[in-house]
Design an enzyme around this catalytic site. Structure first.
Site, PDB file in Angstrom:
ATOM      1  N   ARG A   1     -12.361  -1.018  -7.510  1.00 47.49           N
ATOM      2  CA  ARG A   1     -13.101  -0.970  -8.731  1.00 47.49           C
ATOM      3  C   ARG A   1     -14.578  -1.466  -8.473  1.00 47.49           C
ATOM      4  NH1 ARG A   1      -9.224   1.523 -10.971  1.00 47.49           N
ATOM      5  NH2 ARG A   1      -7.182   0.488 -10.574  1.00 47.49           N
TER       6      ARG A   1
ATOM      7  N   ASN B   1      -6.014  -7.060  -2.475  1.00 50.02           N
ATOM      8  CA  ASN B   1      -4.963  -6.164  -1.787  1.00 50.02           C
ATOM      9  C   ASN B   1      -5.412  -5.959  -0.591  1.00 50.02           C
ATOM     10  OD1 ASN B   1      -3.802  -5.704  -4.339  1.00 50.02           O
ATOM     11  ND2 ASN B   1      -5.698  -4.216  -4.825  1.00 50.02           N
TER      12      ASN B   1
ATOM     13  N   LYS C   1      -2.666 -12.588  -3.256  1.00 54.38           N
ATOM     14  CA  LYS C   1      -2.007 -12.003  -4.237  1.00 54.38           C
ATOM     15  C   LYS C   1      -0.675 -11.493  -3.642  1.00 54.38           C
ATOM     16  CE  LYS C   1      -2.474  -7.365  -6.310  1.00 54.38           C
ATOM     17  NZ  LYS C   1      -3.375  -6.183  -6.896  1.00 54.38           N
TER      18      LYS C   1
ATOM     19  N   GLU D   1       2.028  -5.907  -7.805  1.00 52.29           N
ATOM     20  CA  GLU D   1       1.518  -4.709  -8.003  1.00 52.29           C
ATOM     21  C   GLU D   1       2.017  -4.093  -6.207  1.00 52.29           C
ATOM     22  OE1 GLU D   1      -2.727  -4.544  -8.909  1.00 52.29           O
ATOM     23  OE2 GLU D   1      -1.812  -4.183 -11.056  1.00 52.29           O
TER      24      GLU D   1
ATOM     25  N   ARG E   1      -2.785 -16.354  -6.668  1.00 45.13           N
ATOM     26  CA  ARG E   1      -2.969 -15.799  -8.098  1.00 45.13           C
ATOM     27  C   ARG E   1      -1.764 -15.630  -8.744  1.00 45.13           C
ATOM     28  NH1 ARG E   1      -4.875 -10.114  -7.607  1.00 45.13           N
ATOM     29  NH2 ARG E   1      -6.646 -10.504  -9.256  1.00 45.13           N
TER      30      ARG E   1
ATOM     31  N   ARG F   1       4.587  -7.377 -20.597  1.00 46.94           N
ATOM     32  CA  ARG F   1       3.872  -7.798 -19.192  1.00 46.94           C
ATOM     33  C   ARG F   1       3.050  -8.918 -19.467  1.00 46.94           C
ATOM     34  NH1 ARG F   1      -0.805  -3.971 -16.277  1.00 46.94           N
ATOM     35  NH2 ARG F   1      -2.084  -5.565 -15.454  1.00 46.94           N
TER      36      ARG F   1
ATOM     37  N   LYS G   1      -6.169 -15.021 -14.092  1.00 49.82           N
ATOM     38  CA  LYS G   1      -7.042 -14.188 -14.987  1.00 49.82           C
ATOM     39  C   LYS G   1      -7.216 -14.653 -16.293  1.00 49.82           C
ATOM     40  CE  LYS G   1      -6.318  -9.598 -12.473  1.00 49.82           C
ATOM     41  NZ  LYS G   1      -6.100  -8.316 -12.576  1.00 49.82           N
TER      42      LYS G   1
ATOM     43  N   ASP H   1      -5.069  -7.913 -18.324  1.00 50.57           N
ATOM     44  CA  ASP H   1      -5.705  -7.659 -17.205  1.00 50.57           C
ATOM     45  C   ASP H   1      -7.335  -7.355 -17.513  1.00 50.57           C
ATOM     46  OD1 ASP H   1      -6.500  -6.711 -14.641  1.00 50.57           O
ATOM     47  OD2 ASP H   1      -5.444  -4.725 -14.714  1.00 50.57           O
TER      48      ASP H   1
ATOM     49  N   GLU I   1     -14.882  -2.980 -14.619  1.00 47.13           N
ATOM     50  CA  GLU I   1     -13.584  -2.004 -14.357  1.00 47.13           C
ATOM     51  C   GLU I   1     -13.355  -1.461 -15.703  1.00 47.13           C
ATOM     52  OE1 GLU I   1     -10.135  -3.599 -12.806  1.00 47.13           O
ATOM     53  OE2 GLU I   1      -8.843  -1.585 -13.104  1.00 47.13           O
TER      54      GLU I   1
ATOM     55  N   HIS J   1      -5.625  -1.701 -22.953  1.00 46.57           N
ATOM     56  CA  HIS J   1      -5.213  -1.083 -22.149  1.00 46.57           C
ATOM     57  C   HIS J   1      -4.917   0.429 -22.744  1.00 46.57           C
ATOM     58  CE1 HIS J   1      -4.858  -0.839 -17.971  1.00 46.57           C
ATOM     59  NE2 HIS J   1      -4.454  -1.982 -17.631  1.00 46.57           N
TER      60      HIS J   1
ATOM     61  N   TRP K   1       2.408   1.170 -17.239  1.00 42.34           N
ATOM     62  CA  TRP K   1       1.149   1.292 -16.756  1.00 42.34           C
ATOM     63  C   TRP K   1       0.683   2.783 -17.833  1.00 42.34           C
ATOM     64  CZ3 TRP K   1       2.152   1.739 -10.632  1.00 42.34           C
ATOM     65  CH2 TRP K   1       1.936   0.347 -10.241  1.00 42.34           C
TER      66      TRP K   1
HETATM   67  C1  BDP Z   1      -6.424  -4.724 -11.899  1.00 40.58           C
HETATM   68  C2  BDP Z   1      -7.118  -3.570 -10.886  1.00 40.58           C
HETATM   69  C3  BDP Z   1      -6.495  -3.463  -9.521  1.00 40.58           C
HETATM   70  C4  BDP Z   1      -6.593  -4.864  -8.804  1.00 40.58           C
HETATM   71  C5  BDP Z   1      -5.675  -5.640  -9.759  1.00 40.58           C
HETATM   72  C6  BDP Z   1      -5.826  -7.121  -9.430  1.00 40.58           C
HETATM   73  O1  BDP Z   1      -6.961  -2.243 -11.507  1.00 40.58           O
HETATM   74  O2  BDP Z   1      -7.408  -2.592  -8.900  1.00 40.58           O
HETATM   75  O3  BDP Z   1      -5.750  -4.903  -7.706  1.00 40.58           O
HETATM   76  O4  BDP Z   1      -6.246  -5.721 -11.108  1.00 40.58           O
HETATM   77  O5  BDP Z   1      -6.306  -8.007  -9.816  1.00 40.58           O
HETATM   78  O6  BDP Z   1      -7.290  -5.077 -13.002  1.00 40.58           O
HETATM   79  O7  BDP Z   1      -4.990  -7.372  -8.387  1.00 40.58           O
END
Ligand code: BDP
Length: 685
Positions: free
Chosen positions: A145, A187, A264, A268, A301, A312, A336, A341, A369, A496, A520
């Site tokens: 991002r 990640n 994290k 995901e 996180r 979600r 967050k 998101d 993003e 989204h 998604w």
């Molecule tokens: C989302 C992003 C993704 C991130 C994720 C995160 O699309 O790339 O890895 O958040 O915060 O907004 O872990």
């Protein structure tokens, strides 16, 4: 968005005096004769004090002599006092970092035209202890991002070669009060903790340290297995615990002031304690225990959501609230700002204020993003202030800001994180205007009370021009830019409805087929049908409203009292529902998308008038962006209105301009972000 940067630099090489934007807001002219700076007796000349003295010698033009002092009776916690008596300005703090912040504050005052009068005292202490950037940078040099080129960290060259950019980065951060940096992506690759990488990390930490910045790393929870060769990463396993303890000891040998880990986990697809039937508490506390003897922190996180969850937006609260009070003192839960998101506009996450026995820190996204990446101008200070000042109704009415500034134990650390928008592009952030968000993030961590208008002024004056004919109109542009983007992207709590994967343009219809997770897909969020639009989070729906404290839960859950900016976030609203201004939801949607378009066009028009005040290079780069933003606003409007009209079956109001695109064409259009050439840009809708 590298392609835009490339394209724009090709098309608009300017004939006027060039500025590449690399100096950010630190465009002070160096003194020919050094200013008079004295480090008082008893104050140790640390590298930090040397930097403060050097900056003032080079750039202070005020005439007064400057006296720098570190003493135990000075302001604590990075705070400082600036005092002018006669022709001396005294700058004091309990730490050398405080003196450095005093120096940057004095220089900022000079640049924005605030004078320090005789007898005047400026005393400041930062609101949050830890003011930290999260880089989503990968060891291979890509940035998740990221829209400003590749990573600024040149892992291939390190530790032998230390780019001068690291120091410039540290200086920029220190100038706005940022004192922490997580170097790598949440990640996280297990290899990040290899001994080889850690030596590279240490070389960066050495550059950041004198600027008061502590280095942190994101860690992959499966590292003991993936990197250490153990058969498990179970946090309750003794070998796993020993692996982490040894690894942490190795890190602290290289980086004695190492800040800690960002994690994290079980999100995901990332590994985590739940892979072994353990909880977030088990995972976070295990890491906290190994870091504690060294003074390190765990930022764990709360960004979690399973494919199976019916909503979600509810999951972080459901998963973390039951754990409140069980985390160790050196764990902070990083949340967050909104429950989904980083959408253009979200209500605040209900975890703020609700978790009262666990330290919670807000995570904002500085990188855009979901807000036009490095093309659209969207000044985020307005959004962040909106979140920080939102009332949680917890404990007698704490705001999100107050709730996160509350210390749950005397030892707790308060913190605020921002996902960085920095890359290796010349001007750091791809867009010159996006530098404003880096700037404002740091300043708001320091002082959440400072107004967005003040921040816009400071940024514009220092970065471009202090001429009021420039600052006046551009301040308005910056201050209106977030709402404008919400208007042309996702008004009334829509969220989204982005194109899959790259999140730049609109695709409320996006559905690649196959086994994709429902959450998604845009239709999961907008729920358009013949009746109406929006996600029902009332009692009749997912009951997400119940996660908010009363009376807020009732307020949000009632269509008549729900703030209209969040209407479609909390309600499935009939197309014909009459809103407070007497118009239907459908008509309001049409008018609001059009308003967004008008605003974006207005920004482009204002910028066109700014040519006399801005150097040619930055003027041209920004002009291309404002023009594209205005076109993108039309793209958003047409895509969303034409798509939703299929469900509403209602005509556009007669006084709304006709769409410029056909839905069919827009639906066929594919923006391939990874393989972009300049010619593709011409084909953008
Ligand atoms: C989302 C992003 C993704 C991130 C994720 C995160 O699309 O790339 O890895 O958040 O915060 O907004 O872990």
């Amino acid at each position: 968005m590298r392609f835009f940067v490339f394209l724009i630099s090709v098309l608009f090489v300017s004939s006027l005096r060039a500025e590449d934007g690399s100096r950010l807001w630190l465009r002070m002219e160096q003194n020919v004769k050094a200013a008079e700076v004295r480090v008082e007796r008893g104050t140790k000349r640390t590298p930090t004090i040397d930097i403060a003295a050097r900056e003032l010698e080079n750039y202070w033009k005020g005439g007064c002599r400057l006296s720098l002092r570190v003493s135990p009776d000075g302001a604590a916690r990075d705070g400082f006092t600036l005092r002018r008596s006669g022709d001396v300005v005294e700058m004091s703090s309990a730490s050398d970092r405080g003196v450095l912040y005093a120096a940057y504050t004095l220089l900022r005052m000079q640049q924005v035209g605030d004078s320090l009068r005789e007898g005047q005292v400026v005393a400041e202490t930062p609101a949050y202890d830890l003011r930290i950037l999260n880089h989503w940078d990968n060891p291979n040099g890509t940035v998740e991002r990221g829209y400003a080129g590749r990573s600024i960290w040149k892992w291939d060259e390190l530790p032998a070669k230390v780019s001068p950019r690291y120091e410039a980065y540290a200086r920029a951060n220190a100038s706005v009060g940022i004192n922490g940096a997580v170097l790598n992506n949440v990640n996280a690759k297990p290899g990040m903790l290899s001994s080889d990488m850690l030596r590279k990390v240490a070389a960066i930490a050495d550059v950041l340290r004198p600027y008061g910045i502590r280095t942190f790393l994101s860690v992959n929870f499966a590292s003991p297995k993936a990197l250490g060769g153990l058969s498990t990463a179970d946090p309750l396993d003794a070998d796993v615990q020993k692996w982490w303890a040894d690894k942490v000891a190795e890190i602290y040998k290289l980086v004695p002031d190492f800040g800690g880990f960002l994690v994290k986990a079980n999100s995901e697809g990332e590994p985590g304690p739940q892979d072994y039937g353990r909880s977030h508490v088990d995972g976070a506390n295990m890491l906290a225990d190994v870091l504690a003897p060294h003074g390190g922190l765990v930022m764990w996180r709360a960004f979690v959501y399973q494919a199976s969850s019916p909503d979600r937006a509810c999951q972080a609260y459901e998963e973390f609230m039951p754990l409140d009070g069980q985390f160790k003192d050196n764990v902070i839960i990083q949340v967050k700002n909104g429950p989904v998101d980083f959408q253009p506009r979200e209500p605040f996450s209900p975890l703020f204020g609700a978790m009262r026995h666990t330290q919670v820190m807000p995570e904002f996204q500085v990188t855009q993003e979901y807000l036009g990446q490095s093309i659209h101008t969207v000044f985020l200070a307005t959004m962040w202030k909106d979140v920080l000042s939102a009332e949680t109704y917890q404990d007698g009415g704490l705001t999100v800001g107050e709730a996160t500034l509350r210390r749950t134990t005397p030892k707790s650390v308060t913190a605020m994180a921002g996902v960085s928008n920095i890359g290796d592009s010349e001007n750091w952030t791809g867009s010159d205007m996006a530098q404003a968000n880096w700037y404002a993030f740091g300043r708001l961590c320091w002082d959440p009370e400072v107004s967005a208008a003040r921040l816009a002024d400071e940024f514009l004056k220092q970065t471009f021009s202090a001429d009021e004919r420039f600052v006046g109109p551009m301040r308005q542009v910056l201050l209106r830019s977030w709402e404008a983007a919400v208007h042309y992207m996702m008004p009334y709590g829509l969220h989204h409805i982005f194109a899959g994967n790259h999140h730049y343009g609109p695709e409320p219809w996006y559905h690649p087929g196959g086994n994709i997770r429902l959450d998604w897909l845009p239709e999961y969020y907008h729920r358009a049908d013949s009746v109406g639009l929006g996600f029902d989070r009332t009692k009749k729906g997912s009951n997400g409203v119940a996660q908010y404290h009363e009376p807020l839960a009732t307020l949000l859950g009632d269509l008549r009292t729900c703030p209209e900016e969040y209407l479609l976030w909390f309600h499935h609203v009939p197309w014909t529902y009459v809103m407070r201004n007497g118009l239907t939801l459908w008509d309001n949607l049409c008018y609001t998308y059009n308003r967004g378009v008008d605003e974006a066009r207005h920004f482009a028009a204002v910028w066109n008038e700014m040519r006399p005040y801005v150097d040619g290079e930055r003027f041209a780069r920004q002009k291309a962006r404002f023009d594209r933003q205005a076109k993108d606003a039309v793209w958003w409007r047409d895509a969303c209105l034409l798509y939703f009209r299929q469900f509403s079956g209602m005509p556009l109001p007669a006084d709304c301009p006709a769409p410029q695109h056909r839905l069919d064409d827009l639906m066929k259009y594919r923006l391939n972000i990874d393989n972009y050439t300049a010619a593709d840009m011409e084909k953008l809708p």
